[in-house]
Write a protein that holds these residues in place. Structure first.
Motif, short mmCIF file in Angstrom:
data_model
loop_
_atom_site.label_atom_id
_atom_site.label_comp_id
_atom_site.label_asym_id
_atom_site.label_seq_id
_atom_site.Cartn_x
_atom_site.Cartn_y
_atom_site.Cartn_z
N ALA A 83 -10.38 -92.62 60.07
CA ALA A 83 -9.51 -93.23 61.10
C ALA A 83 -10.27 -93.44 62.40
CB ALA A 83 -8.26 -92.37 61.33
N GLU A 84 -11.58 -93.70 62.26
CA GLU A 84 -12.43 -93.98 63.42
C GLU A 84 -13.06 -95.35 63.23
OE1 GLU A 84 -13.73 -89.43 64.67
OE2 GLU A 84 -15.17 -90.69 63.59
N CYS A 150 -27.60 -98.62 60.31
CA CYS A 150 -27.32 -97.25 60.75
C CYS A 150 -25.88 -97.25 61.26
CB CYS A 150 -28.26 -96.82 61.86
SG CYS A 150 -30.00 -96.85 61.44
N ALA A 151 -24.98 -96.60 60.55
CA ALA A 151 -23.56 -96.62 60.91
C ALA A 151 -23.16 -95.28 61.52
CB ALA A 151 -22.71 -96.92 59.68
N ILE A 152 -22.60 -95.33 62.72
CA ILE A 152 -22.17 -94.13 63.43
C ILE A 152 -20.65 -94.18 63.58
CG2 ILE A 152 -22.47 -92.71 65.49
CD1 ILE A 152 -25.04 -94.31 66.07
N SER A 153 -19.97 -93.15 63.08
CA SER A 153 -18.52 -93.09 63.16
C SER A 153 -18.10 -92.46 64.49
CB SER A 153 -17.96 -92.28 61.99
OG SER A 153 -16.56 -92.28 62.01
N VAL A 154 -17.28 -93.18 65.28
CA VAL A 154 -16.85 -92.69 66.59
C VAL A 154 -15.35 -92.92 66.74
CG1 VAL A 154 -19.10 -93.14 67.63
CG2 VAL A 154 -17.29 -94.86 67.79
N PRO A 155 -14.66 -92.10 67.54
CA PRO A 155 -13.24 -92.33 67.79
C PRO A 155 -13.02 -93.63 68.56
CG PRO A 155 -13.90 -90.10 68.43
CD PRO A 155 -15.16 -90.87 68.18
N GLY A 156 -11.90 -94.28 68.30
CA GLY A 156 -11.58 -95.52 69.00
C GLY A 156 -11.31 -95.33 70.47
N SER A 157 -11.13 -94.07 70.90
CA SER A 157 -10.87 -93.78 72.31
C SER A 157 -12.13 -93.85 73.16
CB SER A 157 -10.25 -92.39 72.45
OG SER A 157 -11.10 -91.40 71.88
#
Length: 325
Positions: A83-84, A150-157
């Motif tokens: 959910a990011e 290179c994929a970095i998962s981050v919060p949408g906030s």
């Protein structure tokens, strides 16, 4: 009295020594800091960066996305299940060393957000099979090239991110705003021919909305495509494609497209080609060497978008082109 003088003298010498040693340590620390700073490089699009006897790499694109795809009609995707959002950093890499570069080991990518929160990438992917497939455990042989995600998962906030790429003892930095797409797009116009001498030429004939897409030859039996819903239509981009490779290749392996309306709604299409006598359209057609065929990209969209501005992003021979309409 003599002992007192000796004691004072010894204390003075010790004090001077400690002071000198302390100054030397401070200087050394400052030099170390300078060395670390000098090892940081700000990344720029389309600029080759060199790690001696290891790799050359060029930043091609950074985008915020829910899923990672290969450049040309991706046969597989990696979706974010947290959910990011993914920050997808895409490079072209050339192996200048003597051993294979394993995609999971060649670099480390991270993003630093608000309050110095750090997010590490655990997804490194190599495009293979003509940039149509993503391989998580692939490698690049010496003197060979490859496209790496290179994929970095981050919060949408998160909003402002400091992207850090670490290769060997060097760091490469890019200050990125979540949600933006960073790329060098080339304009595409009707009648323009894209050329790659050892690969193919692709001539853009034009684009239009069509509910039914017919082949050139309808004198006998023919195969066509038609939308099933009256609320839908095809955005049809038309091309002429010539194969300059030594073997026959499937039509979908030469290029890829996606269409976006109002900078918000994005749709993927599929590629079909006319057969040799122009009587049928098929997405399973192969194009023989030195053969020119009519090729169409069919993107099914709601009819409500027909009044909106749009753009088609086309990927061909490692480059991206944009047609605005």
């Amino acid at each position: 009295k003599m002992m007192v003088k000796k004691l004072i003298g010894s204390m003075l010498i010790l004090s001077l020594c400690l002071t000198a040693c302390g100054n030397t340590t401070t200087v050394e620390r400052e030099e170390t800091k300078k060395q670390k700073v000098s090892a940081e490089t700000l990344l720029s699009l389309d600029v080759k960066n060199t790690i001696e006897d290891y790799m050359d790499f060029t930043l091609l694109k950074i985008e915020t996305t829910d899923e990672i795809k290969a450049s040309v009609n991706s046969h597989n995707v990696y979706s974010n299940v947290n959910a990011e959002k993914y920050v997808d950093i895409i490079f072209d890499v050339t192996n200048t060393g003597t051993e294979d570069l394993v995609v999971q080991e060649m670099m480390t990518a991270s993003a630093v957000g608000a309050n110095n929160q750090t997010y590490l990438s655990d997804l490194y992917l190599l495009e293979t099979e003509g940039n149509t497939y993503l391989e998580q455990y692939g490698s690049i042989a010496p003197l060979s090239k490859g496209r790496v995600h290179c994929a970095i998962s981050v919060p949408g906030s998160e909003t402002e991110l400091r992207l850090i790429l670490t290769i060997k003892d060097q760091q490469f930095i890019y200050n990125y705003t979540l949600g933006e797409t960073v790329t060098s797009e080339l304009p595409l116009t009707v009648g323009q021919t894209l050329e790659s001498p050892d690969f193919a030429t692709l001539k853009f004939i034009g684009a239009e909305y069509m509910d039914t897409v017919m082949p050139s030859n309808t004198s006998g039996y023919y195969q066509y495509y038609e939308v099933k819903s009256p609320d839908q239509t095809y955005f049809v981009a038309k091309f002429e494609l010539t194969n300059y490779q030594g073997t026959a290749k499937e039509c979908e392996s030469f290029f890829g497209t996606k269409v976006t309306f109002s900078d918000k709604y994005t749709y993927d299409g599929f590629i079909v080609a006319e057969d040799l006598d122009g009587s049928s359209l098929s997405n399973y057609e192969s194009i023989d060497p030195l053969t020119t065929r009519k090729v169409y990209v069919l993107t099914e969209v709601p009819k409500v978008v027909m009044e909106q501005s749009g753009k088609m992003l086309l990927t061909f021979d490692g480059k991206e082109y944009t047609y605005s309409f």
